[in-house]
Design an enzyme around this catalytic site. Structure first.
Site, PDB file in Angstrom:
ATOM      1  N   ALA A  71      36.771  43.552  45.291  1.00 41.71           N
ATOM      2  CA  ALA A  71      37.864  44.382  44.767  1.00 41.71           C
ATOM      3  C   ALA A  71      38.622  45.041  45.918  1.00 41.71           C
ATOM      4  O   ALA A  71      38.065  45.302  46.980  1.00 41.71           O
ATOM      5  CB  ALA A  71      37.318  45.447  43.821  1.00 41.71           C
ATOM      6  N   ASP A  72      39.897  45.300  45.669  1.00 43.87           N
ATOM      7  CA  ASP A  72      40.699  46.028  46.645  1.00 43.87           C
ATOM      8  C   ASP A  72      41.731  46.866  45.886  1.00 43.87           C
ATOM      9  O   ASP A  72      42.339  46.375  44.928  1.00 43.87           O
ATOM     10  CB  ASP A  72      41.409  45.066  47.597  1.00 43.87           C
TER      11      ASP A  72
END
Length: 199
Positions: A71-72
């Site tokens: 995730a970012d």
């Protein structure tokens, strides 16, 4: 989930780990060590690229039956990405830009289901709109020079003291914290159902 599997979070973020724990998932933590490369300046594309790179990097050495989540999260104002501040002065600059305005928080999520022969990949972007109350010079300075903004995109944590300045949000609150766990769970369930149908 209809079957047990090993779940690996390709991130050292304590907030993402806490959000998964909130829905009953205890992941193994294995942060990606890849050198991140970004080819876009469009927020949605940036978070997709980075989440994919992280997940694919960690998935390379997992056993079959493992799901890896990368995730970012970025904060964007008028299409401009605000990263984590490099100093308290940088945090002050970002907070001054955000106060009294609307901005967007984008989280890209990539899930890799590791198979015997090949991996299945699912990626998506979640967007949340955040409206901030006007802040006084003293309020901006006090928050910017605390430790809270220093490891957070856009220089704030919605779940911390900054909550005093959040007027409203449209979309998923957890997305702003760092992971849209409701959607993660639903997408993961869908992935497992598809695999079950292909067995």
């Amino acid at each position: 989930m209809k079957r047990m599997m090993k779940l690996v979070l390709a991130s050292a973020s304590p907030r993402r780990k806490e959000l998964l724990a909130q829905i009953g998932i205890t992941p193994f933590i294995e942060p990606s060590t890849i050198v991140e490369k970004v080819t876009s300046t469009v927020p949605e594309e940036v978070v997709l690229e980075l989440s994919s790179q992280k997940a694919q990097d960690v998935a390379q050495h997992q056993e079959a039956g493992t799901i890896v989540i990368g995730a970012d999260t970025v904060v964007a104002l008028d299409g401009q990405i605000l990263l984590k501040p490099v100093s308290h002065e940088d945090a002050y600059r970002m907070l001054s830009m955000l106060q009294g305005r609307n901005h967007q928080v984008y989280t890209g999520v990539t899930m890799v289901s590791c198979g015997q022969r090949e991996n299945k990949v699912k990626s998506f972007v979640e967007k949340t709109e955040v409206t901030v109350y006007p802040m006084s010079e003293e309020e901006i300075k006090a928050y910017a020079f605390s430790e809270e903004p220093m490891d957070k995109a856009g220089a704030y944590g919605i779940q911390g003291n900054y909550a005093a300045f959040v007027k409203g949000i449209t979309g998923d609150y957890n997305n702003v914290v760092g992971l849209p766990v409701g959607r993660v769970y639903q997408e993961m369930k869908w992935m497992l159902e598809q695999e079950g149908n292909n067995d």
